[in-house]
Design a protein around this motif. Structure first.
Motif, mmCIF file in Angstrom:
data_model
loop_
_atom_site.group_PDB
_atom_site.id
_atom_site.type_symbol
_atom_site.label_atom_id
_atom_site.label_comp_id
_atom_site.label_asym_id
_atom_site.label_seq_id
_atom_site.Cartn_x
_atom_site.Cartn_y
_atom_site.Cartn_z
ATOM 1 N N LEU A 189 10.427 -33.374 4.713
ATOM 2 C CA LEU A 189 9.108 -33.028 4.378
ATOM 3 C C LEU A 189 8.537 -32.092 5.491
ATOM 4 N N ILE A 190 8.607 -32.805 6.585
ATOM 5 C CA ILE A 190 8.086 -32.230 7.847
ATOM 6 C C ILE A 190 8.631 -30.952 8.147
ATOM 7 N N GLY A 191 10.076 -30.573 7.718
ATOM 8 C CA GLY A 191 10.756 -29.110 7.819
ATOM 9 C C GLY A 191 10.222 -28.130 6.764
ATOM 10 N N LEU A 192 9.931 -28.831 5.512
ATOM 11 C CA LEU A 192 9.235 -28.126 4.409
ATOM 12 C C LEU A 192 7.772 -27.588 4.968
ATOM 13 N N LEU A 193 6.976 -28.414 5.785
ATOM 14 C CA LEU A 193 5.764 -28.103 6.021
ATOM 15 C C LEU A 193 5.788 -27.059 7.249
ATOM 16 N N ASN A 194 6.904 -27.488 8.139
ATOM 17 C CA ASN A 194 6.976 -26.127 9.148
ATOM 18 C C ASN A 194 7.408 -24.808 8.453
ATOM 19 N N GLY A 195 8.297 -24.742 7.434
ATOM 20 C CA GLY A 195 8.723 -23.686 7.027
ATOM 21 C C GLY A 195 7.457 -22.777 6.323
ATOM 22 N N MET A 196 6.524 -23.693 5.488
ATOM 23 C CA MET A 196 5.324 -23.343 4.953
ATOM 24 C C MET A 196 4.658 -22.607 6.011
ATOM 25 N N ALA A 197 4.570 -22.994 7.165
ATOM 26 C CA ALA A 197 3.648 -22.640 8.367
ATOM 27 C C ALA A 197 4.253 -21.220 8.734
ATOM 28 N N ILE A 198 5.663 -21.015 8.873
ATOM 29 C CA ILE A 198 6.328 -19.891 9.146
ATOM 30 C C ILE A 198 5.841 -18.503 8.094
ATOM 31 N N CYS A 199 6.026 -19.059 6.922
ATOM 32 C CA CYS A 199 5.778 -18.250 5.764
ATOM 33 C C CYS A 199 4.402 -17.507 5.871
ATOM 34 N N ARG A 200 3.495 -18.635 5.925
ATOM 35 C CA ARG A 200 2.244 -18.171 6.122
ATOM 36 C C ARG A 200 1.636 -17.124 7.309
ATOM 37 N N ALA A 201 2.414 -17.582 8.387
ATOM 38 C CA ALA A 201 2.227 -16.689 9.674
ATOM 39 C C ALA A 201 2.767 -15.450 9.383
ATOM 40 N N GLY A 202 3.769 -15.118 8.414
ATOM 41 C CA GLY A 202 4.270 -14.043 8.393
ATOM 42 C C GLY A 202 3.704 -13.280 6.864
ATOM 43 N N GLY A 248 23.874 -20.217 15.430
ATOM 44 C CA GLY A 248 23.666 -19.035 15.376
ATOM 45 C C GLY A 248 22.393 -18.663 14.337
ATOM 46 N N ALA A 249 22.559 -19.319 13.354
ATOM 47 C CA ALA A 249 21.651 -19.318 12.026
ATOM 48 C C ALA A 249 20.211 -19.773 12.599
ATOM 49 N N HIS A 250 20.503 -21.054 13.377
ATOM 50 C CA HIS A 250 19.100 -21.588 13.757
ATOM 51 C C HIS A 250 18.326 -20.636 14.981
ATOM 52 N N GLU A 251 19.333 -20.127 15.735
ATOM 53 C CA GLU A 251 18.586 -18.978 16.628
ATOM 54 C C GLU A 251 17.532 -18.118 16.122
ATOM 55 N N THR A 252 18.175 -17.596 14.808
ATOM 56 C CA THR A 252 17.147 -16.653 14.107
ATOM 57 C C THR A 252 15.796 -17.207 13.543
ATOM 58 N N ILE A 253 16.101 -18.594 13.084
ATOM 59 C CA ILE A 253 14.708 -19.207 12.852
ATOM 60 C C ILE A 253 13.973 -19.489 13.918
ATOM 61 N N LEU A 264 6.605 -24.239 18.284
ATOM 62 C CA LEU A 264 7.867 -24.633 18.007
ATOM 63 C C LEU A 264 8.436 -25.920 18.250
ATOM 64 N N VAL A 265 7.542 -26.872 18.098
ATOM 65 C CA VAL A 265 7.840 -28.207 18.548
ATOM 66 C C VAL A 265 9.036 -28.748 17.709
ATOM 67 N N LEU A 266 9.068 -28.434 16.188
ATOM 68 C CA LEU A 266 10.079 -28.907 15.448
ATOM 69 C C LEU A 266 11.474 -28.046 15.723
ATOM 70 N N GLN A 267 11.299 -26.771 15.854
ATOM 71 C CA GLN A 267 12.380 -25.872 16.096
ATOM 72 C C GLN A 267 13.261 -26.288 17.188
ATOM 73 N N ASP A 268 12.343 -26.464 18.243
ATOM 74 C CA ASP A 268 12.836 -26.618 19.643
ATOM 75 C C ASP A 268 13.883 -28.110 19.601
ATOM 76 N N SER A 269 13.117 -28.896 18.922
ATOM 77 C CA SER A 269 13.960 -30.373 18.670
ATOM 78 C C SER A 269 15.063 -30.052 18.003
ATOM 79 N N ILE A 270 15.289 -29.172 16.906
ATOM 80 C CA ILE A 270 16.579 -28.789 16.197
ATOM 81 C C ILE A 270 17.436 -28.103 17.293
ATOM 82 N N LYS A 271 17.103 -27.061 17.860
ATOM 83 C CA LYS A 271 17.899 -26.451 18.832
ATOM 84 C C LYS A 271 18.466 -27.337 19.825
ATOM 85 N N PHE A 272 17.794 -28.436 20.282
ATOM 86 C CA PHE A 272 18.392 -29.399 21.379
ATOM 87 C C PHE A 272 19.357 -30.193 20.727
#
Ligand SMILES: NC(=O)c1ccc[n+]([C@@H]2O[C@H](COP(=O)([O-])OP(=O)(O)OC[C@H]3O[C@@H](n4cnc5c(N)ncnc54)[C@H](OP(=O)(O)O)[C@@H]3O)[C@@H](O)[C@H]2O)c1
Length: 299
Positions: A189-202, A248-253, A264-272
């Motif tokens: 669910l937190i991932g979904l909210l992160n996706g929404m934030a990216i969408c909105r910012a774009g 590789g896919a995540h690097e583009t996200i 980037l708090v969530l995406q940094d964690s996934i990258k880690f």
């Protein structure tokens, strides 16, 4: 009364009448049980009394009113306060406490000792559903306790979930299973909210996000099953999309999220996490091999 079966007018007490406790009490009332209720604040007692419950002035009265007592509070700390304030340990003998408050492993164990030292019987459980689902096929109740205790409580448990799950006599199992399931749900669910934030910012409307989200996520249930089976059967090396590919896919996200100025708090964690997988030499393995990152070194 036949063991394990509810009868009309079976007495049961419910302590804690929040969203879930009120749902539990009204489910018992609908089934024809004789329900006694207690809550810290009076308003919720009165609401249940207007539906036919017996209003108790104290938790001691609620314990004395029935052989089976369902407890459903915010947390174990709240229940401990109630026990201490009302010296409930003196009233537990031969009582069946059905504890449905969510707790940690330590809390479940400490509480069980307290009940048993005072000659009460304990069944501990976790509800994995909303109050509105109680008593229906969509309810999900995970329980543990000694076989004879669960058998004694079976009729009441079946009123809450016709197919309740018996996890055996280790009382900590409902807490562990419910928390591990919730870990997956909350992360998703937190991932979904992160996706929404990216969408909105774009500059993409959330309406469009919603339309496509359902289609994009249609693969998720089958993929989750595949991951579980791969781990269970030890097949985490075979893959059509390796951890390296996912990295590789995540690097583009990560890059899109960064360029759009989102946090980037969530995406940094996934990258880690993905980097840890590579560090463990799992780059060519299936995503399911990421389980190794999370397995404690103590195990
Ligand atoms: N709601 C859900 O959808 C749901 C789903 C699955 C599991 N659960 C679990 O069910 C349990 C109860 O959740 P809920 O949604 O019913 O919570 P809630 O609506 O917030 O109700 C909390 C209950 O705890 C009581 N309480 C809190 N602190 C207390 C204290 N110090 N002394 C005495 N009573 C105290 C409240 O009394 P007052 O009314 O006086 O404040 C109320 O009866 C939790 O463990 C939760 O994880 C809930």
């Amino acid at each position: 009364m036949t063991k394990g079966h509810t009868q009309t007018n079976q007495p049961v007490s419910v302590i804690g009448l929040g969203a879930m406790g009120s749902g539990i009490a009204s489910t018992f009332l609908d089934a024809g049980c004789q329900v006694s209720v207690w809550n810290r604040s009076r308003k919720k007692i009165d609401a249940l009394a207007s539906l036919g419950a017996h209003a108790c002035d104290s938790p001691t009265n609620a314990i004395q009113a029935s052989p089976h007592i369902v407890v459903c509070l915010t947390g174990y700390a709240a229940w401990e306060n109630v026990i201490q304030d009302h010296r409930l340990q003196n009233h537990l003998e031969d009582k069946f406490i059905i504890q449905l408050t969510g707790g940690t492993i330590d809390e479940v164990q400490t509480h069980a000792s307290l009940i048993e030292e005072n000659r009460g019987r304990i069944a501990d459980g976790a509800l994995m559903c909303f109050p509105r689902q109680l008593g229906t096929e969509d309810a999900s109740l995970l329980m543990a306790g000694k076989a004879e205790v669960l058998e004694e409580c079976d009729g009441l448990l079946r009123l809450l979930d016709p197919n309740w799950t018996n996890l055996g006599d280790d009382l900590t199992k409902p807490s562990i299973l419910s928390r591990s399931l919730t870990a997956g749900i909350v992360t998703s669910l937190i991932g979904l909210l992160n996706g929404m934030a990216i969408c909105r910012a774009g500059g993409i409307p959330l309406e469009l996000f919603m339309q496509h989200m359902e289609k994009a996520e249609s693969i998720v249930p089958a993929e989750k099953r595949r991951l579980i089976e791969a781990v269970r059967e030890g097949r985490t090396e075979e893959t059509q999309a390796s951890i390296k590919t996912w990295t590789g896919a995540h690097e583009t996200i990560h890059s899109v999220a960064e360029q759009l100025g989102t946090n980037l708090v969530l995406q940094d964690s996934i990258k880690f996490v993905l980097q840890e997988g590579q560090r463990l030499g799992l780059g060519e393995h299936d995503l399911s091999a990421i389980i190794d990152v999370f397995i404690s070194k103590k195990a």
